[in-house]
Design a protein around this motif. Structure first.
Motif, PDB file in Angstrom:
ATOM      1  N   PHE A 273      51.706   4.405   0.575  1.00 51.15           N
ATOM      2  CA  PHE A 273      50.268   3.650   0.715  1.00 51.15           C
ATOM      3  C   PHE A 273      49.693   4.059   2.054  1.00 51.15           C
ATOM      4  CE2 PHE A 273      52.590   1.538  -2.758  1.00 51.15           C
ATOM      5  CZ  PHE A 273      51.648   1.499  -3.712  1.00 51.15           C
ATOM      6  N   THR A 274      48.500   4.409   2.143  1.00 50.47           N
ATOM      7  CA  THR A 274      47.933   4.614   3.422  1.00 50.47           C
ATOM      8  C   THR A 274      46.531   3.754   3.624  1.00 50.47           C
ATOM      9  OG1 THR A 274      46.709   6.815   2.565  1.00 50.47           O
ATOM     10  CG2 THR A 274      48.903   6.943   3.753  1.00 50.47           C
ATOM     11  N   THR A 275      46.171   3.423   4.899  1.00 47.65           N
ATOM     12  CA  THR A 275      44.841   3.245   5.217  1.00 47.65           C
ATOM     13  C   THR A 275      44.385   3.868   6.521  1.00 47.65           C
ATOM     14  OG1 THR A 275      45.204   0.903   4.285  1.00 47.65           O
ATOM     15  CG2 THR A 275      43.419   1.087   5.893  1.00 47.65           C
ATOM     16  N   CYS A 276      43.067   4.234   6.589  1.00 45.37           N
ATOM     17  CA  CYS A 276      42.626   4.926   7.629  1.00 45.37           C
ATOM     18  C   CYS A 276      41.481   4.018   8.178  1.00 45.37           C
ATOM     19  CB  CYS A 276      42.079   6.295   7.282  1.00 45.37           C
ATOM     20  SG  CYS A 276      43.235   7.337   6.554  1.00 45.37           S
ATOM     21  N   TRP A 277      41.540   4.354   9.660  1.00 46.18           N
ATOM     22  CA  TRP A 277      40.167   3.651  10.323  1.00 46.18           C
ATOM     23  C   TRP A 277      40.128   4.315  11.696  1.00 46.18           C
ATOM     24  CZ3 TRP A 277      44.949   1.127   9.900  1.00 46.18           C
ATOM     25  CH2 TRP A 277      45.421   0.687  11.118  1.00 46.18           C
TER      26      TRP A 277
ATOM     27  N   PRO B  56      38.642  -1.482   8.505  1.00 48.28           N
ATOM     28  CA  PRO B  56      38.979  -0.040   8.425  1.00 48.28           C
ATOM     29  C   PRO B  56      37.559   0.453   7.458  1.00 48.28           C
ATOM     30  CG  PRO B  56      40.506  -1.543   6.860  1.00 48.28           C
ATOM     31  CD  PRO B  56      39.434  -2.441   7.617  1.00 48.28           C
ATOM     32  N   ARG B  57      37.621   1.816   7.368  1.00 47.66           N
ATOM     33  CA  ARG B  57      36.548   2.589   6.989  1.00 47.66           C
ATOM     34  C   ARG B  57      35.997   1.879   5.700  1.00 47.66           C
ATOM     35  NH1 ARG B  57      38.359   8.706   6.823  1.00 47.66           N
ATOM     36  NH2 ARG B  57      39.300   9.040   8.760  1.00 47.66           N
ATOM     37  N   ASN B  58      34.698   1.793   5.579  1.00 47.59           N
ATOM     38  CA  ASN B  58      33.895   1.175   4.390  1.00 47.59           C
ATOM     39  C   ASN B  58      34.342  -0.155   3.914  1.00 47.59           C
ATOM     40  OD1 ASN B  58      32.244   3.433   3.993  1.00 47.59           O
ATOM     41  ND2 ASN B  58      33.978   4.655   3.135  1.00 47.59           N
ATOM     42  N   ALA B  59      34.793  -1.024   5.055  1.00 46.78           N
ATOM     43  CA  ALA B  59      35.202  -2.258   4.472  1.00 46.78           C
ATOM     44  C   ALA B  59      33.967  -3.297   4.031  1.00 46.78           C
ATOM     45  CB  ALA B  59      35.656  -3.024   5.744  1.00 46.78           C
TER      46      ALA B  59
ATOM     47  N   HIS C  58      44.876   2.605  -1.628  1.00 49.71           N
ATOM     48  CA  HIS C  58      45.035   4.317  -1.493  1.00 49.71           C
ATOM     49  C   HIS C  58      46.668   4.593  -1.697  1.00 49.71           C
ATOM     50  CE1 HIS C  58      44.005   8.255  -1.390  1.00 49.71           C
ATOM     51  NE2 HIS C  58      44.605   8.496  -0.202  1.00 49.71           N
ATOM     52  N   ARG C  59      46.984   5.049  -2.819  1.00 53.45           N
ATOM     53  CA  ARG C  59      48.341   5.222  -2.896  1.00 53.45           C
ATOM     54  C   ARG C  59      48.257   6.997  -2.968  1.00 53.45           C
ATOM     55  NH1 ARG C  59      52.160   2.779  -7.273  1.00 53.45           N
ATOM     56  NH2 ARG C  59      51.000   3.848  -8.847  1.00 53.45           N
ATOM     57  N   LEU C  60      49.320   7.665  -2.559  1.00 57.00           N
ATOM     58  CA  LEU C  60      49.267   8.773  -2.526  1.00 57.00           C
ATOM     59  C   LEU C  60      50.285   9.517  -3.805  1.00 57.00           C
ATOM     60  CD1 LEU C  60      49.859   9.818   1.174  1.00 57.00           C
ATOM     61  CD2 LEU C  60      47.781   9.454  -0.082  1.00 57.00           C
ATOM     62  N   ASP C  61      49.540   9.309  -5.021  1.00 57.04           N
ATOM     63  CA  ASP C  61      50.364   9.688  -6.157  1.00 57.04           C
ATOM     64  C   ASP C  61      50.466  11.184  -6.391  1.00 57.04           C
ATOM     65  OD1 ASP C  61      50.653   7.088  -7.231  1.00 57.04           O
ATOM     66  OD2 ASP C  61      48.658   6.882  -7.628  1.00 57.04           O
ATOM     67  N   ASP C  62      51.515  11.552  -7.229  1.00 56.09           N
ATOM     68  CA  ASP C  62      52.000  12.726  -7.644  1.00 56.09           C
ATOM     69  C   ASP C  62      52.275  13.608  -6.703  1.00 56.09           C
ATOM     70  OD1 ASP C  62      51.111  11.850 -10.233  1.00 56.09           O
ATOM     71  OD2 ASP C  62      49.154  12.133  -9.980  1.00 56.09           O
ATOM     72  N   HIS C  63      51.371  13.927  -5.918  1.00 56.78           N
ATOM     73  CA  HIS C  63      51.545  15.260  -4.817  1.00 56.78           C
ATOM     74  C   HIS C  63      51.169  14.866  -3.344  1.00 56.78           C
ATOM     75  CE1 HIS C  63      53.126  18.171  -7.789  1.00 56.78           C
ATOM     76  NE2 HIS C  63      51.831  17.526  -8.393  1.00 56.78           N
ATOM     77  N   PRO C  64      51.798  13.765  -2.828  1.00 63.08           N
ATOM     78  CA  PRO C  64      51.592  13.183  -1.330  1.00 63.08           C
ATOM     79  C   PRO C  64      51.246  14.331  -0.381  1.00 63.08           C
ATOM     80  CG  PRO C  64      53.560  12.966  -1.797  1.00 63.08           C
ATOM     81  CD  PRO C  64      53.073  13.244  -3.115  1.00 63.08           C
ATOM     82  N   GLU C  65      51.652  15.423  -0.692  1.00 65.13           N
ATOM     83  CA  GLU C  65      51.803  16.709   0.399  1.00 65.13           C
ATOM     84  C   GLU C  65      50.168  17.639  -0.006  1.00 65.13           C
ATOM     85  OE1 GLU C  65      53.344  18.511  -3.415  1.00 65.13           O
ATOM     86  OE2 GLU C  65      53.467  16.745  -2.385  1.00 65.13           O
ATOM     87  N   ILE C  66      49.717  17.246  -0.887  1.00 63.06           N
ATOM     88  CA  ILE C  66      48.211  17.761  -1.009  1.00 63.06           C
ATOM     89  C   ILE C  66      46.960  16.771  -1.291  1.00 63.06           C
ATOM     90  CG2 ILE C  66      48.965  19.689  -1.767  1.00 63.06           C
ATOM     91  CD1 ILE C  66      48.349  18.927  -4.539  1.00 63.06           C
ATOM     92  N   LYS C  67      47.637  15.474  -1.497  1.00 64.74           N
ATOM     93  CA  LYS C  67      46.497  14.493  -1.756  1.00 64.74           C
ATOM     94  C   LYS C  67      45.798  14.006  -0.447  1.00 64.74           C
ATOM     95  CE  LYS C  67      45.402  10.350  -4.164  1.00 64.74           C
ATOM     96  NZ  LYS C  67      45.745   9.341  -5.320  1.00 64.74           N
ATOM     97  N   PRO C  68      44.445  13.971  -0.528  1.00 68.21           N
ATOM     98  CA  PRO C  68      43.804  13.265   0.713  1.00 68.21           C
ATOM     99  C   PRO C  68      44.422  12.185   1.478  1.00 68.21           C
ATOM    100  CG  PRO C  68      42.275  14.093  -0.864  1.00 68.21           C
ATOM    101  CD  PRO C  68      43.635  14.202  -1.646  1.00 68.21           C
ATOM    102  N   LEU C  69      44.522  12.251   2.390  1.00 69.32           N
ATOM    103  CA  LEU C  69      45.463  10.990   3.126  1.00 69.32           C
ATOM    104  C   LEU C  69      44.630   9.960   3.186  1.00 69.32           C
ATOM    105  CD1 LEU C  69      47.711  10.655   5.254  1.00 69.32           C
ATOM    106  CD2 LEU C  69      46.240  10.904   7.060  1.00 69.32           C
ATOM    107  N   CYS C  70      43.140   9.868   3.368  1.00 65.15           N
ATOM    108  CA  CYS C  70      42.476   8.815   3.446  1.00 65.15           C
ATOM    109  C   CYS C  70      41.671   8.127   2.220  1.00 65.15           C
ATOM    110  CB  CYS C  70      41.436   8.611   4.663  1.00 65.15           C
ATOM    111  SG  CYS C  70      42.302   9.108   6.168  1.00 65.15           S
ATOM    112  N   ARG C  71      41.474   6.839   1.858  1.00 64.92           N
ATOM    113  CA  ARG C  71      40.814   6.717   0.742  1.00 64.92           C
ATOM    114  C   ARG C  71      39.169   7.193   0.658  1.00 64.92           C
ATOM    115  NH1 ARG C  71      38.156   6.115  -2.897  1.00 64.92           N
ATOM    116  NH2 ARG C  71      37.932   4.390  -4.369  1.00 64.92           N
TER     117      ARG C  71
END
Length: 272
Positions: A218-222, A44-47, A65-78
């Motif tokens: 929880f999300t991971t991006c690559w 993944p990114r920055n491994a 990376h967990r989308l705490d509190d407001h997942p509708e506005i928190k950045p999707l990727c770590r």
């Protein structure tokens, strides 16, 4: 009060382990038992920054990376997308129709009657591709295109038998055959298929896991370069010094009886 504090301290390790992330974005062994960094072709990114290759498998070093509190506005990727600096450990290359194997630490969230654990839930395991070259704003973005549902693992003694809860491989998050040996750091594997109608080119992929609805995703991006054919993908891997070996399935290359490898499966074409 002292008793309360003591009980809280006992509970903290379990709470701290309530997380996961994707470690490898192109692993050679489907349904494997033990993590082996040599079987990982892409990351993944920055491994490298988070030391995912050499770190103890179940520890994140801040990669979680967990989308705490407001997942509708928190950045999707770590970390934000930056292809030029994010891939000191190599980026994935896929081809249309490929079965891709991903690995993740199980972090205590599995069921296996062998070690008397039966009721840990699994709610959602999805793969997305991003429409465009920029990270979506959030988990609700219409730029996220779902490409695969990896299923939900069985849980609950009232719904499933001990045999079902202890049989591998499984769908969903809890596919970790050696979970009982190391509930926190055991390896889990997923697999998903690259859609045949996906346009070749570089794409951002996003993994999303929901353990229970009350806990945020929880999300991971690559990123990965997607090719129309395996031959084109193989050329990319050869050019970057990586094997082009096809993925194999642990349960298809080994004879397993009562959870023990009896012997490897002999391919009559190869042996003959």
């Amino acid at each position: 009060m002292k008793l309360f504090v003591a009980l809280l301290a006992v509970g903290l390790p379990a709470l701290a382990a309530a997380h996961s992330w994707i470690v490898c974005t192109d692993y050679l062994e489907n349904n494997g038992w033990y993590w082996d960094a040599a079987k990982c072709r892409a990351w993944p990114r920055n491994a490298k920054r988070y030391d995912l290759r050499d770190r103890v498998f179940g520890t994140s070093g801040g990669f979680l990376h967990r989308l705490d509190d407001h997942p509708e506005i928190k950045p999707l990727c770590r970390d934000p997308r930056d292809d030029a600096t994010s891939y000191e450990l190599p980026m994935a290359a896929y081809y249309l129709g490929q079965t891709v194997v991903l690995t993740h630490p199980i972090n205590n969230h599995a069921n296996d009657a062998t070690c008397n654990i039966r009721s840990r839930p699994d709610t959602e395991n999805l793969m997305f591709v991003v429409d465009g070259d920029e990270d979506p704003c959030c988990i609700d973005s219409d730029k996220l295109i779902q490409i695969f549902d990896m299923g939900v693992s069985p849980y609950g003694p009232d719904k499933y038998s001990d045999e079902e809860l202890s049989t591998f491989p499984k769908v969903g998050y809890q596919n970790a055959p050696k979970f009982c040996e190391d509930p926190e750091d055991a390896m889990g594997t997923y697999n998903f298929t690259i859609p045949m109608d996906l346009k070749p080119g570089r794409h951002t992929f996003v993994w999303k896991w929901i353990r229970v609805p009350s806990v945020m995703p929880f999300t991971t991006c690559w990123e990965a370069d997607v090719f129309a054919t395996k031959a084109e993908r193989d050329a990319q891997y050869q050019a970057t010094g990586r094997t082009t070996e096809d993925m194999w399935d642990f349960y298809q290359v080994n004879n397993i009886v009562d959870g023990v490898i009896v012997d490897p499966v002999v391919d009559p074409i190869i042996s003959g």
